[in-house]
Scaffold this motif. Structure first.
Motif, PDB file in Angstrom:
ATOM      1  N   LEU A  75       0.824  -1.213   0.000  1.00  0.00           N
ATOM      2  CA  LEU A  75       0.000   0.000   0.000  1.00  0.00           C
ATOM      3  C   LEU A  75       0.856   1.259   0.000  1.00  0.00           C
ATOM      4  O   LEU A  75       0.581   2.214  -0.736  1.00  0.00           O
ATOM      5  N   LEU A  76       1.893   1.267   0.829  1.00  0.00           N
ATOM      6  CA  LEU A  76       2.758   2.447   0.890  1.00  0.00           C
ATOM      7  C   LEU A  76       3.470   2.664  -0.440  1.00  0.00           C
ATOM      8  O   LEU A  76       3.495   3.785  -0.966  1.00  0.00           O
ATOM      9  N   PHE A  77       4.048   1.602  -0.988  1.00  0.00           N
ATOM     10  CA  PHE A  77       4.804   1.743  -2.241  1.00  0.00           C
ATOM     11  C   PHE A  77       3.893   2.213  -3.370  1.00  0.00           C
ATOM     12  O   PHE A  77       4.258   3.100  -4.152  1.00  0.00           O
ATOM     13  N   PHE A  78       2.711   1.628  -3.475  1.00  0.00           N
ATOM     14  CA  PHE A  78       1.782   1.993  -4.545  1.00  0.00           C
ATOM     15  C   PHE A  78       1.353   3.449  -4.429  1.00  0.00           C
ATOM     16  O   PHE A  78       1.398   4.202  -5.417  1.00  0.00           O
TER      17      PHE A  78
ATOM     18  N   PHE B 168      -1.755   4.136  10.052  1.00  0.00           N
ATOM     19  CA  PHE B 168      -0.912   3.867   8.885  1.00  0.00           C
ATOM     20  C   PHE B 168      -1.249   4.808   7.739  1.00  0.00           C
ATOM     21  O   PHE B 168      -0.344   5.305   7.049  1.00  0.00           O
ATOM     22  N   ALA B 169      -2.536   5.066   7.514  1.00  0.00           N
ATOM     23  CA  ALA B 169      -2.946   5.973   6.441  1.00  0.00           C
ATOM     24  C   ALA B 169      -2.413   7.384   6.680  1.00  0.00           C
ATOM     25  O   ALA B 169      -1.966   8.052   5.733  1.00  0.00           O
ATOM     26  N   ASN B 170      -2.441   7.846   7.918  1.00  0.00           N
ATOM     27  CA  ASN B 170      -1.899   9.170   8.233  1.00  0.00           C
ATOM     28  C   ASN B 170      -0.400   9.224   7.960  1.00  0.00           C
ATOM     29  O   ASN B 170       0.110  10.222   7.437  1.00  0.00           O
ATOM     30  N   PHE B 171       0.308   8.142   8.307  1.00  0.00           N
ATOM     31  CA  PHE B 171       1.751   8.086   8.058  1.00  0.00           C
ATOM     32  C   PHE B 171       2.053   8.102   6.562  1.00  0.00           C
ATOM     33  O   PHE B 171       2.939   8.831   6.101  1.00  0.00           O
ATOM     34  N   VAL B 172       1.314   7.288   5.802  1.00  0.00           N
ATOM     35  CA  VAL B 172       1.525   7.222   4.352  1.00  0.00           C
ATOM     36  C   VAL B 172       1.231   8.570   3.715  1.00  0.00           C
ATOM     37  O   VAL B 172       1.967   9.029   2.825  1.00  0.00           O
ATOM     38  N   LEU B 173       0.170   9.220   4.162  1.00  0.00           N
ATOM     39  CA  LEU B 173      -0.179  10.533   3.619  1.00  0.00           C
ATOM     40  C   LEU B 173       0.915  11.552   3.902  1.00  0.00           C
ATOM     41  O   LEU B 173       1.293  12.342   3.015  1.00  0.00           O
ATOM     42  N   LEU B 174       1.450  11.543   5.118  1.00  0.00           N
ATOM     43  CA  LEU B 174       2.513  12.479   5.482  1.00  0.00           C
ATOM     44  C   LEU B 174       3.771  12.237   4.653  1.00  0.00           C
ATOM     45  O   LEU B 174       4.372  13.179   4.125  1.00  0.00           O
ATOM     46  N   ILE B 175       4.171  10.976   4.519  1.00  0.00           N
ATOM     47  CA  ILE B 175       5.361  10.634   3.745  1.00  0.00           C
ATOM     48  C   ILE B 175       5.165  11.001   2.276  1.00  0.00           C
ATOM     49  O   ILE B 175       6.074  11.533   1.618  1.00  0.00           O
TER      50      ILE B 175
ATOM     51  N   ILE C  52      12.346   6.298  -6.316  1.00  0.00           N
ATOM     52  CA  ILE C  52      12.162   4.841  -6.262  1.00  0.00           C
ATOM     53  C   ILE C  52      12.950   4.245  -5.111  1.00  0.00           C
ATOM     54  O   ILE C  52      12.450   3.376  -4.376  1.00  0.00           O
ATOM     55  N   LEU C  53      14.199   4.706  -4.931  1.00  0.00           N
ATOM     56  CA  LEU C  53      15.036   4.181  -3.856  1.00  0.00           C
ATOM     57  C   LEU C  53      14.431   4.472  -2.488  1.00  0.00           C
ATOM     58  O   LEU C  53      14.334   3.583  -1.632  1.00  0.00           O
ATOM     59  N   LEU C  54      14.004   5.718  -2.281  1.00  0.00           N
ATOM     60  CA  LEU C  54      13.388   6.075  -1.003  1.00  0.00           C
ATOM     61  C   LEU C  54      12.084   5.316  -0.781  1.00  0.00           C
ATOM     62  O   LEU C  54      11.785   4.901   0.343  1.00  0.00           O
ATOM     63  N   SER C  55      11.323   5.122  -1.854  1.00  0.00           N
ATOM     64  CA  SER C  55      10.077   4.363  -1.737  1.00  0.00           C
ATOM     65  C   SER C  55      10.351   2.921  -1.321  1.00  0.00           C
ATOM     66  O   SER C  55       9.620   2.362  -0.490  1.00  0.00           O
ATOM     67  N   LEU C  56      11.390   2.314  -1.893  1.00  0.00           N
ATOM     68  CA  LEU C  56      11.731   0.939  -1.540  1.00  0.00           C
ATOM     69  C   LEU C  56      12.183   0.832  -0.087  1.00  0.00           C
ATOM     70  O   LEU C  56      11.812  -0.109   0.621  1.00  0.00           O
ATOM     71  N   ILE C  57      12.978   1.811   0.357  1.00  0.00           N
ATOM     72  CA  ILE C  57      13.437   1.797   1.748  1.00  0.00           C
ATOM     73  C   ILE C  57      12.264   1.945   2.703  1.00  0.00           C
ATOM     74  O   ILE C  57      12.139   1.202   3.688  1.00  0.00           O
ATOM     75  N   LEU C  58      11.383   2.887   2.407  1.00  0.00           N
ATOM     76  CA  LEU C  58      10.192   3.084   3.241  1.00  0.00           C
ATOM     77  C   LEU C  58       9.272   1.866   3.185  1.00  0.00           C
ATOM     78  O   LEU C  58       8.628   1.521   4.180  1.00  0.00           O
ATOM     79  N   THR C  59       9.211   1.214   2.025  1.00  0.00           N
ATOM     80  CA  THR C  59       8.394   0.008   1.891  1.00  0.00           C
ATOM     81  C   THR C  59       8.909  -1.107   2.787  1.00  0.00           C
ATOM     82  O   THR C  59       8.116  -1.827   3.414  1.00  0.00           O
ATOM     83  N   LEU C  60      10.230  -1.243   2.865  1.00  0.00           N
ATOM     84  CA  LEU C  60      10.806  -2.264   3.739  1.00  0.00           C
ATOM     85  C   LEU C  60      10.456  -1.995   5.200  1.00  0.00           C
ATOM     86  O   LEU C  60      10.104  -2.918   5.946  1.00  0.00           O
TER      87      LEU C  60
ATOM     88  N   LEU D  78       4.309  10.203  -7.050  1.00  0.00           N
ATOM     89  CA  LEU D  78       5.567  10.617  -7.659  1.00  0.00           C
ATOM     90  C   LEU D  78       5.512  10.521  -9.175  1.00  0.00           C
ATOM     91  O   LEU D  78       6.147  11.315  -9.880  1.00  0.00           O
ATOM     92  N   TYR D  79       4.761   9.555  -9.682  1.00  0.00           N
ATOM     93  CA  TYR D  79       4.615   9.423 -11.135  1.00  0.00           C
ATOM     94  C   TYR D  79       3.964  10.674 -11.721  1.00  0.00           C
ATOM     95  O   TYR D  79       4.432  11.220 -12.730  1.00  0.00           O
ATOM     96  N   TYR D  80       2.889  11.125 -11.103  1.00  0.00           N
ATOM     97  CA  TYR D  80       2.224  12.335 -11.593  1.00  0.00           C
ATOM     98  C   TYR D  80       3.093  13.571 -11.376  1.00  0.00           C
ATOM     99  O   TYR D  80       3.082  14.496 -12.202  1.00  0.00           O
ATOM    100  N   ALA D  81       3.849  13.579 -10.284  1.00  0.00           N
ATOM    101  CA  ALA D  81       4.733  14.721 -10.035  1.00  0.00           C
ATOM    102  C   ALA D  81       5.842  14.796 -11.073  1.00  0.00           C
ATOM    103  O   ALA D  81       6.237  15.894 -11.504  1.00  0.00           O
TER     104      ALA D  81
END
Length: 202
Positions: free
Chosen positions: A59-62, A162-169, A105-113, A68-71
């Motif tokens: 969920l976080l990675f997606f 979790f949703a609040n964290f994902v939104l903030l990140i 992508i790198l930061l997303s993967l790290i946060l996903t882990l 980021l894709y739209y950005a």
């Protein structure tokens, strides 16, 4: 060349050591459950941890990658960017844009882990939610079965956190991407935000 090798070795150490530690812990737990005759319990827990980790990590990675894709699709007519302000450190926008996508992508993967590791620890709440039961006693105030508070509410509160964290990140990473690409600028008058940026971050 040596710097690239050092960074690669550092990344491998950061990834390999925690992964090896996890494997050793799981192997120790497996030996314990086998010796006590509860190997099926270990398998159930392992499945629950795996699915919980995939759920939260995915969920976080997606969500982050979609934003980021739209950005990264938006173009801004700024040939040169001022990163630190005051003209002390300037470089071409194209050089910055080439770094934004792989860095995202790198930061997303790290946060996903991290999200997957955290999510795996919430396996009990996930199992309670999936296997929820009605207790038969109704809350006199709201009118819900007590089973809702025992099995469903903890997981729903977990999802909210979790949703609040994902939104903030996501807002932070997207704003950083826009800043490097020129959608957000620091000027003498303050912060200048392009209308396309405001539309997405709103």
């Amino acid at each position: 060349m040596l710097k690239k090798k050092f960074i690669l070795i550092l990344i491998l150490l950061i990834v390999v050591f925690p992964f090896t530690s996890y494997l050793l812990n799981y192997y120790t737990d497996w030996l314990f459950f086998v010796e006590t005759g509860f190997s099926s319990v270990f398998i159930t827990i392992l499945y629950a941890k795996t699915w919980a980790g995939l759920l939260f990590g995915g969920l976080l990675f997606f969500f982050v990658q979609v934003n980021l894709y739209y950005a990264n699709r938006v173009q801004f007519p700024l040939p040169v960017m001022n990163i630190l302000g005051g003209g002390n450190f300037r470089f071409n926008r194209d050089e910055a844009v080439r770094l934004v996508k792989p860095a995202g992508i790198l930061l997303s993967l790290i946060l996903t882990l991290f999200a997957a590791s955290w999510g795996a620890m919430q396996w009990e709440d996930l199992l309670f939610f999936i296997n929820k039961l009605a207790v038969g006693t109704v809350d006199p105030v709201i009118g819900k079965d007590i089973g809702f508070y025992l099995f469903s509410l903890p997981f729903l509160e977990l999802l909210k956190t979790f949703a609040n964290f994902v939104l903030l990140i996501t807002v932070f990473l997207t704003a950083a991407a826009y800043y490097v690409r020129g959608g957000i600028m620091l000027t003498e008058r303050g912060v200048s935000v392009d209308k396309k940026v405001r539309r997405q971050l709103a």
